[in-house]
Scaffold this active site. Structure first.
Site, PDB file in Angstrom:
ATOM      1  N   GLY A  15       0.841  -1.202   0.000  1.00  0.00           N
ATOM      2  CA  GLY A  15       0.000   0.000   0.000  1.00  0.00           C
ATOM      3  C   GLY A  15       0.873   1.248   0.000  1.00  0.00           C
ATOM      4  N   LYS A  80       0.411  -8.662  -5.868  1.00  0.00           N
ATOM      5  CA  LYS A  80       1.147  -9.445  -6.884  1.00  0.00           C
ATOM      6  C   LYS A  80       2.464  -9.968  -6.312  1.00  0.00           C
ATOM      7  CE  LYS A  80      -1.271  -7.998 -10.831  1.00  0.00           C
ATOM      8  NZ  LYS A  80      -1.826  -6.654 -10.815  1.00  0.00           N
ATOM      9  N   ASP A 144       0.555   1.772   8.930  1.00  0.00           N
ATOM     10  CA  ASP A 144       0.144   0.953  10.084  1.00  0.00           C
ATOM     11  C   ASP A 144       1.178   0.940  11.206  1.00  0.00           C
ATOM     12  OD1 ASP A 144      -2.014   0.362   8.552  1.00  0.00           O
ATOM     13  OD2 ASP A 144      -1.549  -1.740   8.244  1.00  0.00           O
TER      14      ASP A 144
HETATM   15  O1  F6P Z   1      -1.198  -1.912   5.237  1.00  0.00           O
HETATM   16  C1  F6P Z   1      -1.617  -0.628   4.946  1.00  0.00           C
HETATM   17  C2  F6P Z   1      -3.101  -0.587   4.766  1.00  0.00           C
HETATM   18  O2  F6P Z   1      -3.435   0.748   4.533  1.00  0.00           O
HETATM   19  C3  F6P Z   1      -3.925  -1.185   5.913  1.00  0.00           C
HETATM   20  O3  F6P Z   1      -4.054  -0.329   7.000  1.00  0.00           O
HETATM   21  C4  F6P Z   1      -5.225  -1.462   5.218  1.00  0.00           C
HETATM   22  O4  F6P Z   1      -5.943  -2.478   5.866  1.00  0.00           O
HETATM   23  C5  F6P Z   1      -4.790  -1.896   3.858  1.00  0.00           C
HETATM   24  O5  F6P Z   1      -3.526  -1.320   3.632  1.00  0.00           O
HETATM   25  C6  F6P Z   1      -5.738  -1.499   2.770  1.00  0.00           C
HETATM   26  O6  F6P Z   1      -5.285  -2.022   1.562  1.00  0.00           O
HETATM   27  P1  F6P Z   1      -5.954  -1.730   0.148  1.00  0.00           P
HETATM   28  O7  F6P Z   1      -5.268  -0.513  -0.407  1.00  0.00           O
HETATM   29  O8  F6P Z   1      -5.669  -2.953  -0.643  1.00  0.00           O
HETATM   30  O9  F6P Z   1      -7.408  -1.489   0.366  1.00  0.00           O
END
Ligand code: F6P
Length: 362
Positions: A15, A80, A144
């Site tokens: 992310g 991925k 996080d």
């Molecule tokens: O790990 C970072 C994070 O922002 C988490 O807090 C959250 O659960 C996740 O990524 C969300 O991921 P995505 O962008 O796939 O929705």
């Protein structure tokens, strides 16, 4: 290849978060100015190693002006994994191990060492590649804040600013309407954002994945405030906080769906307390936009520190912040276990001391 001709790659995975571009820029500047190296930007996490033709050289010119930009100019993905790469074959889903293609990609691009900017998932992949002989230096990033062996990860401070502002803004509207305001923040496994933003914004209740809570105790906190004439309550809840299956009287609570922590809690409160309840899910707002000054400085320090580790040929390591120093630790020690909020955490104890409820089940 002599050290003066070295080429390093830089990749962002998982992310995104504010501060990635600042870190990329720092890597480019430190690599070029300190060592005269070439820098290759690897696109879309490890996909760029599978398809090396998608990668490009990063120069002063191509990284000009990116320091305050959110996101990552390299692109990223959190779905991925090159060791189990999802593909579609004749309309059917399958997975392939593309790790060999990644190792070939590194060769084709002439990359001597790879700087990987990532959170838990990406750094676990990087660690597997390090065991296969890839020369890796890692930079910890994730809003996080759940990586081991660093005081803080890149992106956390920026997300904290956004979440704190949300708590501030919800306070005034909660008070005007005499409502219960629930604000759901990111944090699948660890509740760092909810804890810190809750304390910074003066939330009345904070609910974390690490602390089992009882809905009755949350309702009790709301009622206690009412009795004192405080006709509103602000609740910060981490997305990974778990609603128990039943309340104290045995009545079933709403089944919690992933991404539904705030709304499930709201439904449970509405059934038990005669108050209007509203929910705000901050979601990806916490990952967007410009990095805070702290994250910009951290990005510069992590980027320059990672280049220095590569210069010393210290591979399989991650830069981290310890007190006021940038140090390095073995990558394997950073990724496991996920760094959770300890029940004895000092900020958590302070929150309790100033009257914030965690709805503790026990
Ligand atoms: O790990 C970072 C994070 O922002 C988490 O807090 C959250 O659960 C996740 O990524 C969300 O991921 P995505 O962008 O796939 O929705």
């Amino acid at each position: 290849m002599t050290p003066s001709q070295r080429t390093i790659g830089v990749v962002t995975g998982g992310g995104d978060c504010p501060g990635l571009n600042a870190a990329i820029r720092a890597v480019v500047h430190a690599a070029k100015r300190q060592h005269g190296w070439r820098v290759i930007g690897v696109s879309d996490a490890f996909c760029g190693l599978v398809w090396p033709e998608k990668c490009r050289e990063l120069t002063f010119e191509s990284t000009r002006g990116i320091l305050p930009l959110g996101g990552t100019i390299l692109g990223t993905t959190n779905s991925k994994d090159p060791f189990a790469f999802p593909v579609s074959e004749d309309g059917r889903k399958a997975v392939h191990d593309y790790s060999g293609r990644c190792l070939e990609g590194i060769q084709k691009l002439g990359i001597d060492a790879l700087i990987v900017i990532g959170g838990n998932g990406t750094l676990a992949i990087a660690e597997r590649f390090a065991r296969l002989g890839m020369k890796i230096v890692a930079i910890p990033k994730t809003i996080d804040n759940d990586l081991q062996r660093t005081d803080v990860t890149l992106g956390f401070d920026s997300a904290l600013h956004i979440a704190t502002e949300a708590v501030d803004r919800l306070h005034s509207t909660a008070e005007s309407h005499h409502r219960v305001m629930i604000v759901e923040m990111m944090g699948r496994d660890a509740g760092w954002i909810a804890l810190y933003a809750g304390v910074a914004g003066g939330a009345d209740v904070i609910l974390l994945p690490e602390i089992p809570f009882a809905v009755d105790n949350v309702c009790e906190a709301i009622r206690r405030r009412e009795a004192l004439g405080r006709t509103f309550t602000v609740i910060a809840i981490a997305e990974g906080a778990k609603l128990p299956e039943r309340d104290a009287s045995g009545k079933p609570l709403p089944k919690m769906q992933p991404g539904q922590a705030g709304n499930s809690l709201a439904q449970a409160i509405r059934e038990r307390v005669d108050k209007e309840v509203r929910v705000t899910v901050l979601g990806h707002l916490q990952r967007g936009g410009t990095p805070s000054p702290f994250d910009r400085i951290l990005a510069a320090r992590f980027g320059a520190g990672a280049v220095e580790l590569a210069a010393q040929e210290c591979y399989g390591r991650m830069v981290g912040l310890r007190g006021d120093k940038i140090e390095s630790v073995p990558l394997a020690e950073a990724i496991e276990p996920v760094r959770l909020v300890d029940p004895r955490n000092e900020v958590l104890c302070t929150a309790r001391a100033v009257g914030i409820s965690f709805g503790d089940a026990a």
